[in-house]
Design a protein around this motif. Structure first.
Motif, PDB file in Angstrom:
ATOM      1  N   ILE A 152       0.847  -1.194   0.000  1.00 58.76           N
ATOM      2  CA  ILE A 152       0.000   0.000   0.000  1.00 58.76           C
ATOM      3  C   ILE A 152       0.882   1.243   0.000  1.00 58.76           C
ATOM      4  O   ILE A 152       1.864   1.324   0.721  1.00 58.76           O
ATOM      5  N   LEU A 191       1.716   4.807   1.178  1.00 62.73           N
ATOM      6  CA  LEU A 191       1.394   5.434   2.459  1.00 62.73           C
ATOM      7  C   LEU A 191       1.161   6.934   2.358  1.00 62.73           C
ATOM      8  O   LEU A 191       1.896   7.637   1.671  1.00 62.73           O
ATOM      9  N   THR A 251      -3.598   6.907   5.590  1.00 64.11           N
ATOM     10  CA  THR A 251      -3.568   5.443   5.540  1.00 64.11           C
ATOM     11  C   THR A 251      -3.896   4.881   6.921  1.00 64.11           C
ATOM     12  O   THR A 251      -3.282   5.262   7.913  1.00 64.11           O
ATOM     13  N   ASP A 283      -6.720  -0.048   5.717  1.00 66.33           N
ATOM     14  CA  ASP A 283      -5.893  -0.081   4.508  1.00 66.33           C
ATOM     15  C   ASP A 283      -4.820  -1.161   4.547  1.00 66.33           C
ATOM     16  O   ASP A 283      -4.634  -1.902   3.592  1.00 66.33           O
ATOM     17  N   THR A 300      -4.366   6.156  12.088  1.00 67.05           N
ATOM     18  CA  THR A 300      -3.770   6.444  10.776  1.00 67.05           C
ATOM     19  C   THR A 300      -2.267   6.682  10.911  1.00 67.05           C
ATOM     20  O   THR A 300      -1.760   6.962  11.999  1.00 67.05           O
TER      21      THR A 300
END
Length: 80
Positions: free
Chosen positions: A23, A25, A29, A34, A67
């Motif tokens: 993923i 970032l 995120t 995520d 996050t």
């Protein structure tokens, strides 16, 4: 480079071994949504961040951090 940018880069480097899905970032995120981390992954990651920055992240703080951006802000506060 600002301190926060450096902290983000260092946090991102710590996330890398745990980022199985690759993923990309951002501050937004999320760890659970995520990155799809379970509680064991979170604990391993928190230990890695604590070692990298020589800080202690309390369980209460961990519960509030959802996050990457929130984590970077928390690390910035703890380093000060």
């Amino acid at each position: 480079m600002t301190d926060r940018t450096e902290t983000f880069a260092k946090v991102a480097a710590e996330i890398e071994p745990f980022n199985k899905k690759g993923i990309s970032l951002t501050d937004a995120t999320t760890f659970a949504g995520d990155l799809e981390w379970d509680s064991l992954t979170v604990m391993d990651f928190v230990a890695a961040v604590e070692d990298a920055f020589d800080i202690t992240i309390t369980m209460n703080m961990q519960a509030e951090i959802e996050t990457v951006g929130q984590l970077v802000d928390a690390v910035e506060k703890l380093k000060a």
